[in-house]
Design a protein around this motif. Structure first.
Motif, short mmCIF file in Angstrom:
data_model
loop_
_atom_site.label_atom_id
_atom_site.label_comp_id
_atom_site.label_asym_id
_atom_site.label_seq_id
_atom_site.Cartn_x
_atom_site.Cartn_y
_atom_site.Cartn_z
N LEU A 97 -4.96 -12.52 7.51
CA LEU A 97 -4.54 -12.39 6.32
C LEU A 97 -5.28 -13.65 5.49
CD1 LEU A 97 -2.77 -11.68 3.71
CD2 LEU A 97 -0.84 -12.99 4.81
N VAL A 98 -6.00 -13.47 4.58
CA VAL A 98 -6.51 -14.36 3.88
C VAL A 98 -6.26 -14.29 2.54
CG1 VAL A 98 -8.70 -14.48 5.54
CG2 VAL A 98 -8.72 -13.22 3.24
N VAL B 4 0.33 -2.51 4.86
CA VAL B 4 1.49 -1.94 4.55
C VAL B 4 2.83 -2.46 5.51
CG1 VAL B 4 2.52 0.59 5.06
CG2 VAL B 4 0.10 0.22 3.80
N ARG B 5 2.32 -2.46 6.63
CA ARG B 5 3.33 -3.02 7.57
C ARG B 5 3.98 -4.25 7.20
NH1 ARG B 5 1.65 -2.33 13.61
NH2 ARG B 5 3.91 -3.01 13.97
N LEU B 6 3.10 -5.38 6.75
CA LEU B 6 3.45 -6.51 6.24
C LEU B 6 4.58 -6.57 5.18
CD1 LEU B 6 3.22 -9.62 6.21
CD2 LEU B 6 1.10 -9.37 4.96
N GLY B 7 4.11 -5.50 4.27
CA GLY B 7 4.90 -5.45 3.00
C GLY B 7 6.50 -4.78 3.45
N MET B 8 6.24 -3.94 4.22
CA MET B 8 7.68 -3.32 4.76
C MET B 8 8.43 -4.36 5.55
SD MET B 8 5.84 0.26 6.49
CE MET B 8 7.41 0.76 7.29
N ALA B 9 7.85 -5.40 6.26
CA ALA B 9 8.56 -6.41 7.21
C ALA B 9 8.97 -7.32 6.03
CB ALA B 9 7.61 -6.95 8.01
N LEU B 10 8.13 -7.57 4.93
CA LEU B 10 8.84 -8.67 3.95
C LEU B 10 9.78 -8.07 2.91
CD1 LEU B 10 5.61 -10.61 3.48
CD2 LEU B 10 7.63 -11.17 5.06
N GLY B 11 9.73 -6.73 2.92
CA GLY B 11 10.69 -6.06 1.71
C GLY B 11 10.00 -6.18 0.35
N ILE B 12 8.65 -6.10 0.40
CA ILE B 12 7.90 -6.15 -1.01
C ILE B 12 7.19 -5.13 -1.19
CG2 ILE B 12 8.23 -8.82 -0.84
CD1 ILE B 12 5.21 -8.56 -0.28
N ARG B 13 6.74 -4.89 -2.58
CA ARG B 13 5.96 -3.84 -2.72
C ARG B 13 4.49 -4.25 -2.52
NH1 ARG B 13 3.11 -2.03 -7.08
NH2 ARG B 13 3.81 -3.49 -8.43
N VAL B 14 3.61 -3.29 -1.64
CA VAL B 14 2.19 -3.86 -1.77
C VAL B 14 1.29 -2.70 -2.38
CG1 VAL B 14 2.70 -5.04 0.41
CG2 VAL B 14 1.97 -2.62 0.64
N THR B 15 0.26 -3.29 -3.15
CA THR B 15 -0.61 -2.36 -3.67
C THR B 15 -2.03 -2.87 -2.99
OG1 THR B 15 0.36 -2.39 -5.58
CG2 THR B 15 -1.88 -1.78 -5.80
N ALA B 16 -2.39 -1.80 -2.31
CA ALA B 16 -3.93 -1.92 -1.73
C ALA B 16 -4.92 -1.49 -2.68
CB ALA B 16 -3.99 -1.03 -0.50
N VAL B 17 -5.85 -2.40 -2.91
CA VAL B 17 -6.97 -2.15 -3.72
C VAL B 17 -8.11 -1.84 -2.57
CG1 VAL B 17 -8.45 -3.22 -5.45
CG2 VAL B 17 -6.20 -4.03 -5.27
N PRO B 18 -8.78 -0.58 -2.60
CA PRO B 18 -9.53 -0.18 -1.68
C PRO B 18 -10.94 -0.43 -2.33
CG PRO B 18 -8.63 1.81 -2.91
CD PRO B 18 -7.89 0.67 -3.26
N VAL C 228 2.49 -6.57 14.64
CA VAL C 228 1.30 -6.87 15.56
C VAL C 228 0.58 -5.44 15.58
CG1 VAL C 228 0.85 -6.95 17.89
CG2 VAL C 228 2.80 -8.00 17.22
N ASN C 229 -0.75 -5.86 15.22
CA ASN C 229 -1.75 -4.65 14.84
C ASN C 229 -3.08 -5.23 15.18
OD1 ASN C 229 -2.06 -1.97 14.41
ND2 ASN C 229 -3.21 -2.71 12.64
N SER C 230 -4.03 -4.34 15.92
CA SER C 230 -5.32 -4.67 16.01
C SER C 230 -6.12 -3.38 15.60
CB SER C 230 -5.65 -5.32 17.57
OG SER C 230 -4.95 -6.55 17.67
#
Length: 324
Positions: free
Chosen positions: A130-131, A170-184, A247-249
């Motif tokens: 994450l940067v 997506v998993r980070l957003g789920m863990a933090l309970g926030i809405r995430v928007t991926a910009v592809p 945890v993901n790779s």
């Protein structure tokens, strides 16, 4: 006249048919081996494939030629290999996109990631990092979490829909309970360019791809998604140790089409194992990923791919994404 026992005679047609195949297997490889990379040149998959191919060719006695076949989340190149002859001359740099995420992401996938492939070896696993932009108010993970929780949402750049970095976000957003928007974006390069420019505030990227930008200060690294800290960036915390259960790779391996003859699989697996224990490539892999290559066999890689398919399915469903 010599009489041939009936049982032996019945076996002669089979032996006659099998002889050319056995001879072909014994002579493998009789010409250069093609290693298909289902992404564009320059990305992490391509870099890892070329490192392995350069050292694997001499061990096999023939050059190993990398061929890039990008498109449709790595499924175009994967489908091409699935449809190729099982002669060991066309192999795939299989990965978390082509074989972990694709069954859940593509409802009309043209191949079965288990049935249509022979999985030979897991080559490397690379965590996401994450940067944030260098002017972002968060200096560390704790500040980042506080910032996004106050906002209740975050936009982050990803190399493509359904990529490992996307699903980590997506998993980070789920863990933090926030809405995430991926910009592809069409690849990690353009995504990183816009992150550096501040067009998007954050990015999930593979560690090898982002490493140089972290070193030169173009972006600020916040955390890695691996189970343990990176050997290259030992001061960078993992999400897990900071209380974020993610945890993901991304992972990369070598696979062939279904029906690859057992002697070819055995020889290829042995050669890959020799390459991955060579001190020069160990140093290079650890420099890129912060971790040594995993130990792998055809059996363990096959089981690993199956488990990744099952693991990615609920994440894809939670993200509500589907590619067509």
């Amino acid at each position: 006249m010599t009489l041939i026992p009936r049982r032996a005679a019945l076996g002669l047609p089979f032996l006659a048919l099998a002889a050319p195949a056995l001879a072909q297997t014994a002579a493998w490889p009789s010409r250069p081996v093609r290693l298909v990379v289902p992404y564009a040149p320059g990305g992490t998959t391509d870099v890892m494939a070329r490192l392995v191919a350069e050292r694997l060719g001499p061990k096999l006695g023939q050059p190993m030629v990398v061929e890039n076949r990008p498109g449709a989340g790595a499924t175009i190149g994967a489908a091409m290999v699935a449809q190729s002859e099982p002669d060991g001359l066309t192999l795939l740099m299989s990965n978390s996109g082509s074989h972990g995420v694709s069954p859940s992401l593509y409802p009309n996938l043209s191949y079965d990631p288990m049935r249509d492939f022979t999985h030979v070896a897991l080559v490397v696993a690379s965590p996401s990092v994450l940067v944030v932009t260098k002017n972002h108010p968060a200096q560390n993970l704790e500040q980042f979490i506080a910032h996004v929780r106050r906002a209740g949402e975050i936009d982050f750049a990803v190399s493509g829909i359904g990529s490992s970095s996307h699903l980590t976000g997506v998993r980070l957003g789920m863990a933090l309970g926030i809405r995430v928007t991926a910009v592809p974006y069409r690849g990690a390069g353009p995504a990183m360019t816009d992150t550096i420019a501040g067009v998007v505030p954050a990015m999930m990227d593979s560690l090898p791809s982002a490493a140089q930008h972290i070193v030169n200060g173009s972006v600020r690294a916040i955390a890695v998604s691996s189970a343990t800290r990176s050997g290259r960036f030992p001061d960078l915390p993992t999400l897990k140790e900071s209380g974020v259960d993610v945890v993901n790779s991304a992972w990369f391996g070598i696979s062939g089409p279904a029906g690859l003859p057992a002697p070819i699989v055995a020889r290829l697996a042995t050669a890959i194992r020799e390459v991955l224990t060579d001190p020069s490539i160990l140093t290079r892999f650890e420099d890129l990923t912060g971790a040594p290559p995993p130990e792998s066999t055809p059996e363990s890689y096959t089981a690993f791919v199956r488990s990744e398919i099952a693991g990615f399915a609920p994440i894809v469903r939670a993200a509500g994404i589907e590619a067509r």
